[in-house]
Motif scaffolding. Structure first.
Motif, PDB file in Angstrom:
ATOM      1  N   GLN A 112      48.075  43.515 -19.407  1.00 58.23           N
ATOM      2  CA  GLN A 112      47.153  44.655 -19.331  1.00 58.23           C
ATOM      3  C   GLN A 112      46.505  44.693 -17.951  1.00 58.23           C
ATOM      4  OE1 GLN A 112      44.399  45.075 -22.633  1.00 58.23           O
ATOM      5  NE2 GLN A 112      45.988  46.417 -23.438  1.00 58.23           N
ATOM      6  N   PHE A 113      46.460  45.872 -17.380  1.00 60.52           N
ATOM      7  CA  PHE A 113      45.936  46.067 -16.034  1.00 60.52           C
ATOM      8  C   PHE A 113      44.444  45.812 -15.980  1.00 60.52           C
ATOM      9  CE2 PHE A 113      45.602  47.916 -11.901  1.00 60.52           C
ATOM     10  CZ  PHE A 113      44.485  48.726 -11.907  1.00 60.52           C
ATOM     11  N   ILE A 114      44.022  45.012 -14.980  1.00 57.26           N
ATOM     12  CA  ILE A 114      42.590  44.742 -14.788  1.00 57.26           C
ATOM     13  C   ILE A 114      42.078  45.466 -13.537  1.00 57.26           C
ATOM     14  CG2 ILE A 114      40.785  43.000 -14.667  1.00 57.26           C
ATOM     15  CD1 ILE A 114      42.777  40.915 -15.602  1.00 57.26           C
ATOM     16  N   PHE A 115      42.682  45.161 -12.383  1.00 59.68           N
ATOM     17  CA  PHE A 115      42.245  45.723 -11.106  1.00 59.68           C
ATOM     18  C   PHE A 115      43.432  45.952 -10.189  1.00 59.68           C
ATOM     19  CE2 PHE A 115      37.730  45.435 -11.159  1.00 59.68           C
ATOM     20  CZ  PHE A 115      37.372  44.252 -11.771  1.00 59.68           C
ATOM     21  N   GLN A 116      43.248  46.898  -9.246  1.00 57.64           N
ATOM     22  CA  GLN A 116      44.149  47.007  -8.124  1.00 57.64           C
ATOM     23  C   GLN A 116      43.328  47.143  -6.857  1.00 57.64           C
ATOM     24  OE1 GLN A 116      46.324  50.628  -7.247  1.00 57.64           O
ATOM     25  NE2 GLN A 116      48.151  49.447  -6.747  1.00 57.64           N
ATOM     26  N   TYR A 117      43.743  46.416  -5.818  1.00 59.35           N
ATOM     27  CA  TYR A 117      43.120  46.503  -4.510  1.00 59.35           C
ATOM     28  C   TYR A 117      44.162  46.853  -3.468  1.00 59.35           C
ATOM     29  CZ  TYR A 117      38.537  44.856  -5.824  1.00 59.35           C
ATOM     30  OH  TYR A 117      37.287  44.766  -6.374  1.00 59.35           O
ATOM     31  N   TYR A 118      43.736  47.692  -2.540  1.00 58.01           N
ATOM     32  CA  TYR A 118      44.595  48.061  -1.417  1.00 58.01           C
ATOM     33  C   TYR A 118      43.747  48.092  -0.170  1.00 58.01           C
ATOM     34  CZ  TYR A 118      47.755  50.676   1.607  1.00 58.01           C
ATOM     35  OH  TYR A 118      48.564  51.063   2.647  1.00 58.01           O
ATOM     36  N   GLU A 119      44.155  47.361   0.849  1.00 54.98           N
ATOM     37  CA  GLU A 119      43.396  47.299   2.098  1.00 54.98           C
ATOM     38  C   GLU A 119      41.916  47.010   1.825  1.00 54.98           C
ATOM     39  OE1 GLU A 119      44.451  47.366   5.173  1.00 54.98           O
ATOM     40  OE2 GLU A 119      46.145  48.691   5.421  1.00 54.98           O
ATOM     41  N   LYS A 120      41.654  46.061   0.942  1.00 50.55           N
ATOM     42  CA  LYS A 120      40.320  45.550   0.619  1.00 50.55           C
ATOM     43  C   LYS A 120      39.473  46.516  -0.204  1.00 50.55           C
ATOM     44  CE  LYS A 120      39.733  44.812   4.953  1.00 50.55           C
ATOM     45  NZ  LYS A 120      39.021  44.584   6.236  1.00 50.55           N
ATOM     46  N   GLU A 121      40.051  47.652  -0.574  1.00 51.47           N
ATOM     47  CA  GLU A 121      39.291  48.615  -1.369  1.00 51.47           C
ATOM     48  C   GLU A 121      39.824  48.625  -2.806  1.00 51.47           C
ATOM     49  OE1 GLU A 121      36.953  50.486   1.750  1.00 51.47           O
ATOM     50  OE2 GLU A 121      37.278  51.586  -0.108  1.00 51.47           O
ATOM     51  N   GLU A 122      38.912  48.739  -3.761  1.00 51.99           N
ATOM     52  CA  GLU A 122      39.324  48.846  -5.154  1.00 51.99           C
ATOM     53  C   GLU A 122      39.932  50.221  -5.390  1.00 51.99           C
ATOM     54  OE1 GLU A 122      36.589  47.508  -8.373  1.00 51.99           O
ATOM     55  OE2 GLU A 122      37.060  49.455  -9.273  1.00 51.99           O
ATOM     56  N   ARG A 123      41.162  50.231  -5.888  1.00 50.28           N
ATOM     57  CA  ARG A 123      41.835  51.513  -6.128  1.00 50.28           C
ATOM     58  C   ARG A 123      41.929  51.854  -7.612  1.00 50.28           C
ATOM     59  NH1 ARG A 123      47.402  52.441  -3.123  1.00 50.28           N
ATOM     60  NH2 ARG A 123      47.246  54.368  -4.276  1.00 50.28           N
ATOM     61  N   GLY A 124      41.732  50.845  -8.435  1.00 54.15           N
ATOM     62  CA  GLY A 124      41.825  51.120  -9.867  1.00 54.15           C
ATOM     63  C   GLY A 124      41.226  49.988 -10.664  1.00 54.15           C
ATOM     64  N   ARG A 125      40.707  50.350 -11.825  1.00 58.34           N
ATOM     65  CA  ARG A 125      40.095  49.356 -12.709  1.00 58.34           C
ATOM     66  C   ARG A 125      40.504  49.681 -14.132  1.00 58.34           C
ATOM     67  NH1 ARG A 125      34.857  46.445 -13.696  1.00 58.34           N
ATOM     68  NH2 ARG A 125      34.561  46.307 -11.469  1.00 58.34           N
ATOM     69  N   GLY A 126      40.928  48.674 -14.869  1.00 60.96           N
ATOM     70  CA  GLY A 126      41.299  48.875 -16.263  1.00 60.96           C
ATOM     71  C   GLY A 126      40.080  48.781 -17.164  1.00 60.96           C
TER      72      GLY A 126
END
Lengths: 113, 110
Positions: free
Chosen positions: B44-58
């Protein structure tokens, strides 16, 4: 809402038989990606394939083949001439453009010698 | 090239404690995602980070937090551990949409 359904919880086949793992997905996006991953007992998820929603061509890689049908929202996976080493849990998954992957619950495949 | 690496491999914690899990992506990958896989379920997806920025949160409580460093490695923190947090925590790094997973950290909360 996005959803992936793998109706087969567990499958057992005898070695050298062909086996198909079913996957049905739901999404409202027109651009999306479908995946299959293999998870052996060691626990690591092994990437098998990624398809985008605009490419419905079936794909074959050795003993593995995938059938993508948008009309039925299915992305089924077939192993031909199964081997004991194919025993694992297989996950079908869906992602839209933001790379957040939605996994199905998995199908546990037992290949019996 | 080295794949995605995660540390530690296994961890045992007590309820109420805090834990930090670490992930190093594949060289050249700037995006890192975290997933939780409880026994018998899909990740299950928790978090995604790209270039130190949060792009998504489960759909996870605020006890879960993460960050990404300038070298693109990432940490996942979980505070006030509950028995239900026992799971395999997977990190994935991605490049042009293809996500590659690490071996995971197996967390047991007693």
């Amino acid at each position: 809402a996005q959803k992936v359904t793998q109706a087969q919880t567990e499958i057992s086949v005898v070695e050298k038989e062909d086996v198909t793992l079913d996957c049905v997905y739901e999404t409202r996006d027109t651009t999306y990606y479908l995946f299959w991953y293999k998870q052996p007992p060691s626990g690591e998820l092994v990437f098998l394939i990624r398809r985008n929603s605009f490419d419905e061509q079936n794909e074959i890689s050795g003993r593995y083949s995938w059938n993508f049908q948008k009309s039925t929202s299915s992305f089924n996976f077939t192993i031909t001439a199964s081997q004991v080493v194919d025993s694992a849990v297989y996950f079908c998954a869906l992602a839209n453009r933001d790379d957040k992957i939605i996994f199905g619950k998995g199908t546990r495949l037992h290949i019996l010698p | 090239d080295a794949g995605v690496t995660q540390s530690p491999t296994h961890l045992i914690k007590t309820r109420g404690q805090q834990v930090t899990l670490r992930c190093s992506p594949i060289s050249g990958h700037k995006s890192v995602s975290w997933y939780q896989q409880v026994l018998g379920q899909g990740p299950q997806f928790i978090f995604q980070y790209y270039e130190k920025e949060e792009r998504g949160r489960g759909n996870f409580p605020d006890r879960f937090s993460a960050r990404q460093f300038p070298n693109y490695s990432s940490e996942l923190n979980v505070n006030a551990l509950l028995l239900g947090d026992s799971a395999l925590y997977l990190c994935a790094s991605s490049f042009v949409g293809e996500q590659y997973f690490g071996p995971g950290t197996r967390l047991t909360v007693t």
